[in-house]
Scaffold this motif. Structure first.
Motif, PDB file in Angstrom:
ATOM      1  N   TYR A  57      -0.864  -0.105  -7.336  1.00 39.31           N
ATOM      2  CA  TYR A  57      -1.998  -0.010  -6.436  1.00 39.31           C
ATOM      3  C   TYR A  57      -3.205   0.543  -7.195  1.00 39.31           C
ATOM      4  O   TYR A  57      -3.060   1.438  -8.036  1.00 39.31           O
ATOM      5  CB  TYR A  57      -1.689   0.917  -5.254  1.00 39.31           C
TER       6      TYR A  57
ATOM      7  N   ALA B  19      -6.882   2.362  -3.174  1.00 38.69           N
ATOM      8  CA  ALA B  19      -5.824   1.915  -2.265  1.00 38.69           C
ATOM      9  C   ALA B  19      -4.678   2.919  -2.243  1.00 38.69           C
ATOM     10  O   ALA B  19      -4.122   3.212  -1.179  1.00 38.69           O
ATOM     11  CB  ALA B  19      -5.318   0.541  -2.693  1.00 38.69           C
TER      12      ALA B  19
ATOM     13  N   LEU C 142       4.975  -4.294  -3.514  1.00 40.01           N
ATOM     14  CA  LEU C 142       4.421  -4.782  -4.781  1.00 40.01           C
ATOM     15  C   LEU C 142       5.524  -5.197  -5.742  1.00 40.01           C
ATOM     16  O   LEU C 142       5.378  -6.190  -6.464  1.00 40.01           O
ATOM     17  CB  LEU C 142       3.539  -3.719  -5.435  1.00 40.01           C
TER      18      LEU C 142
ATOM     19  N   GLN D  62      -1.556  -6.916  -3.651  1.00 37.48           N
ATOM     20  CA  GLN D  62      -2.006  -5.642  -3.102  1.00 37.48           C
ATOM     21  C   GLN D  62      -2.752  -5.809  -1.782  1.00 37.48           C
ATOM     22  O   GLN D  62      -2.505  -5.063  -0.831  1.00 37.48           O
ATOM     23  CB  GLN D  62      -2.906  -4.910  -4.099  1.00 37.48           C
TER      24      GLN D  62
ATOM     25  N   LEU E  77      -1.577  -4.046   1.679  1.00 35.13           N
ATOM     26  CA  LEU E  77      -2.425  -3.128   2.432  1.00 35.13           C
ATOM     27  C   LEU E  77      -2.603  -3.566   3.869  1.00 35.13           C
ATOM     28  O   LEU E  77      -2.623  -2.736   4.783  1.00 35.13           O
ATOM     29  CB  LEU E  77      -3.781  -2.961   1.737  1.00 35.13           C
TER      30      LEU E  77
END
Length: 71
Positions: free
Chosen positions: A34, A38, A57, A63, A67
């Motif tokens: 990340y 983030a 991930l 990413q 999120l």
């Protein structure tokens, strides 16, 4: 490790348990891939499972998609 982590370690600053947990979460998320911003956003959300965030991930989830799922 970002500048904040390095400064904390170099200065030997006393951290609360909550601060240590937060820094640990940020570090784990950054190591997983990340971006710093983030990682901080996810780390601040105690309701988000750290292992789930890392696993997304690790399984190849981009990413941005991770999120959207997490946040």
């Amino acid at each position: 490790m970002d500048a904040v982590h390095v400064e904390v370690l170099e200065q030997g600053l006393a951290l609360s348990e909550d601060e240590r947990v937060l820094l640990g979460r940020v570090d784990a998320l950054e190591r997983a891939g990340y971006a710093e911003e983030a990682a901080v956003a996810v780390a601040l959300r105690r309701d988000i499972d750290l292992h789930r965030a890392v696993d997304l991930l690790a399984r190849g989830c981009p990413q941005a998609t991770a999120l959207r799922i997490l946040l």
